[in-house]
Design a protein around this motif. Structure first.
Motif, PDB file in Angstrom:
ATOM      1  N   GLU A  46       0.825  -1.208   0.000  1.00  0.00           N
ATOM      2  CA  GLU A  46       0.000   0.000   0.000  1.00  0.00           C
ATOM      3  C   GLU A  46       0.859   1.258   0.000  1.00  0.00           C
ATOM      4  N   LYS A  47       1.902   1.254   0.812  1.00  0.00           N
ATOM      5  CA  LYS A  47       2.795   2.412   0.890  1.00  0.00           C
ATOM      6  C   LYS A  47       3.518   2.629  -0.436  1.00  0.00           C
ATOM      7  N   THR A  48       3.980   1.548  -1.059  1.00  0.00           N
ATOM      8  CA  THR A  48       4.662   1.650  -2.347  1.00  0.00           C
ATOM      9  C   THR A  48       3.714   2.151  -3.426  1.00  0.00           C
ATOM     10  N   LYS A  49       2.465   1.691  -3.401  1.00  0.00           N
ATOM     11  CA  LYS A  49       1.492   2.137  -4.394  1.00  0.00           C
ATOM     12  C   LYS A  49       1.209   3.629  -4.225  1.00  0.00           C
ATOM     13  N   ARG A  50       1.056   4.092  -2.973  1.00  0.00           N
ATOM     14  CA  ARG A  50       0.845   5.518  -2.725  1.00  0.00           C
ATOM     15  C   ARG A  50       2.002   6.346  -3.249  1.00  0.00           C
ATOM     16  N   TRP A  51       3.234   5.886  -2.998  1.00  0.00           N
ATOM     17  CA  TRP A  51       4.419   6.616  -3.453  1.00  0.00           C
ATOM     18  C   TRP A  51       4.471   6.633  -4.985  1.00  0.00           C
ATOM     19  N   HIS A  52       4.139   5.519  -5.619  1.00  0.00           N
ATOM     20  CA  HIS A  52       4.178   5.423  -7.074  1.00  0.00           C
ATOM     21  C   HIS A  52       3.102   6.305  -7.710  1.00  0.00           C
ATOM     22  N   ASP A  53       1.913   6.344  -7.111  1.00  0.00           N
ATOM     23  CA  ASP A  53       0.823   7.134  -7.667  1.00  0.00           C
ATOM     24  C   ASP A  53       1.051   8.632  -7.524  1.00  0.00           C
ATOM     25  N   GLN A  54       1.936   9.042  -6.629  1.00  0.00           N
ATOM     26  CA  GLN A  54       2.230  10.465  -6.475  1.00  0.00           C
ATOM     27  C   GLN A  54       2.929  11.029  -7.704  1.00  0.00           C
TER      28      GLN A  54
END
Length: 138
Positions: free
Chosen positions: A48-56
């Motif tokens: 989830e954290k990686t997806k949030r960082w990638h979507d930024q």
């Protein structure tokens, strides 16, 4: 019968209690299950954290019907040439889909484009003739 006798003899000689061993084995299995669940939870949090960082890194763009857009041409990425742009267009937006893709109209046909592969086209008004204001000297 002879095998059972040998097994019982081995247990008695090693002073081994089967009830204690079975309860210890159950405790070990439960601990392994807890470790597995903790690992699953931490992996889920990491994803989830990686997806949030990638979507930024994606720029959210809102398109409207009738707007002019430029479309990214990924084929030109490798063979673009020195001064050739990888963005082509302008194309007119025909339809906007709810989850990001848009349908654009080209010179010959219409096609769908992913949201991050399109950007708004702004007409450069500085190239047009500027208005000249005449101020009378006083």
């Amino acid at each position: 019968m002879e095998l059972e006798h040998k097994a019982n003899w081995a247990v008695k000689t090693l002073n081994f209690d089967l009830k204690v061993a079975s309860s210890k084995r159950l405790i070990d299995i439960n601990e392994l299950d807890e470790i597995r669940l903790d690992t699953y939870k931490s992996a889920l949090l990491y994803k989830e954290k990686t997806k949030r960082w990638h979507d930024q890194s994606f720029i959210r763009r809102e398109f409207k019907v009738g707007e002019l857009v430029l479309v990214y041409n990924s084929r030109l990425k490798f063979f673009a040439g020195k001064l050739k742009s990888t963005w082509s267009g302008p194309f007119k937006v025909i339809r906007v889909f709810p989850h990001g893709p848009i349908e654009v109209k080209g010179p010959t046909n219409t096609f769908k484009v992913s949201g991050p592969h399109a950007k708004q086209y702004h007409v450069n008004r500085s190239l047009e003739a500027p208005e000249v204001l005449y101020i009378e000297p006083s």
